[in-house]
Design a protein around this motif. Structure first.
Motif, short mmCIF file in Angstrom:
data_model
loop_
_atom_site.label_atom_id
_atom_site.label_comp_id
_atom_site.label_asym_id
_atom_site.label_seq_id
_atom_site.Cartn_x
_atom_site.Cartn_y
_atom_site.Cartn_z
N GLN A 198 35.37 63.22 4.85
CA GLN A 198 35.77 62.76 6.32
C GLN A 198 36.54 63.81 7.17
OE1 GLN A 198 37.15 58.60 6.25
NE2 GLN A 198 38.55 59.09 7.97
N ASP A 202 35.93 65.19 10.63
CA ASP A 202 37.03 65.22 11.64
C ASP A 202 37.20 66.56 12.41
OD1 ASP A 202 37.30 62.57 11.47
OD2 ASP A 202 39.24 62.99 10.03
N SER A 211 35.13 60.24 20.84
CA SER A 211 35.82 59.39 19.66
C SER A 211 34.95 59.36 18.72
CB SER A 211 36.09 58.13 20.35
OG SER A 211 35.06 57.21 20.86
N TRP A 212 35.24 59.04 17.39
CA TRP A 212 34.22 58.66 16.29
C TRP A 212 35.10 57.83 15.34
CZ3 TRP A 212 36.06 63.45 17.71
CH2 TRP A 212 37.44 63.86 16.66
N ASP A 213 34.41 56.85 14.74
CA ASP A 213 34.65 55.91 13.56
C ASP A 213 34.33 55.86 12.24
OD1 ASP A 213 37.06 54.74 15.03
OD2 ASP A 213 35.50 54.41 16.42
N HIS A 215 33.11 53.92 8.74
CA HIS A 215 32.77 52.60 8.77
C HIS A 215 32.33 52.73 7.01
CE1 HIS A 215 33.12 51.24 12.79
NE2 HIS A 215 32.29 52.06 12.94
N LEU A 259 28.84 56.56 10.32
CA LEU A 259 29.85 57.54 11.24
C LEU A 259 29.27 57.18 12.75
CD1 LEU A 259 32.01 59.47 12.03
CD2 LEU A 259 30.36 61.15 11.42
N GLU A 260 30.19 56.59 13.67
CA GLU A 260 29.76 56.26 14.74
C GLU A 260 30.34 57.19 15.75
OE1 GLU A 260 30.60 52.31 17.95
OE2 GLU A 260 31.04 52.42 15.70
#
Length: 263
Positions: A198, A202, A211-213, A215, A259-260
């Protein structure tokens, strides 16, 4: 001086006198002959455990009720495109794959979508279109680094659009580059189980996306098989100290993540 034909081969040598270890393990990024197995699968009945969660993320787009454009990178036989169109028939769905045989099969099975041969590593081969949603499902694990493919994928995302990646990812700051092969096969080392951290994502996305998230789903609830699939290298549920993970017959286990990315 002559030698006997009965002289044993050196350890690791094949019948042709070539060492199994001479096969180059660094294949073209992303391309795998093993993926021709999708030619034996019907895209109209193929159902992968990650299809539904990906579509839920895509349908959460702020313009989800419009006629969105979705591009699937590494579309294989078109099964995900079919899944999307059955549930979002107004969407404009397309796909690309590096293997022409798979593109031909997807085009024949799903004429209402658009498919083309392209490599995400070669910008000149990519379609000029931009999509509201660009997906890459299990494809991220085919690459050793992000720089050879992810910049090109992000450039195909339209303004205010999103990319959805799915594959092995590591919440700890450790990257793994992996190759596997069938011991009884032709000696080809296959990519497809790399686990980048991750933190690596990043660092790469900083300055490239709004932005990114991440899950991390509970894979036990997604419908992955618990027994051994016919294909030794296919994912199945395995037990781990921190709960079920995915793994294969190599003994490798990995955590999966969505990964959004909003660009």
């Amino acid at each position: 001086m002559t030698t006997s034909d009965n002289t044993p081969d050196a350890p690791g040598a094949t019948s042709a006198g070539t060492s199994l270890w001479e096969h180059d393990w660094r294949h073209t990024e992303g391309a795998r002959s093993i993926d021709l197995r999708y030619l034996q699968r019907d895209p109209h009945t193929t159902q992968r455990p990650y299809f539904a969660p990906v579509l839920r993320l895509a349908a959460g787009h702020k313009r989800f009720d419009e006629k969105l454009r979705l591009l699937d990178v590494g579309c294989a036989n078109g099964a995900f495109a079919r899944y999307v169109l059955e549930r979002r028939p107004r969407w404009d769905v397309s796909g690309i794959d590096v293997l022409p045989e798979l593109v031909d099969a997807a085009s024949a099975a799903l004429p209402q979508a658009s498919f083309s041969v392209a490599s995400i590593c070669e910008p000149r081969s990519l379609p000029s279109l931009q999509a509201d949603i660009v997906t890459a499902l299990t494809v991220p694990s085919h690459f050793d680094t992000l720089d050879v493919w992810l910049p090109h994928l992000l450039r195909m995302v339209a303004a205010d659009g999103m990319a959805i990646l799915y594959g092995p990812m590591n919440p700890s700051p450790v990257d793994l580059v992996c190759r596997l092969r069938h011991a009884e096969g032709d000696g080809e080392w296959l990519p497809g189980w790399n686990v980048l951290s991750q933190q690596t994502y990043d660092s790469f996305l900083t300055g490239r996306a709004r932005s990114w998230d991440f899950h991390y789903p509970s894979v036990a609830d997604m419908g992955y098989p618990t027994g051994d699939p016919a294909d030794d290298l296919s994912s199945r549920l395995v037990s781990a100290q921190d709960g079920p993970r995915l793994g294969n017959a190599s003994g490798l286990t990995y955590r999966m993540a969505f990964l959004e990315i909003h660009v």
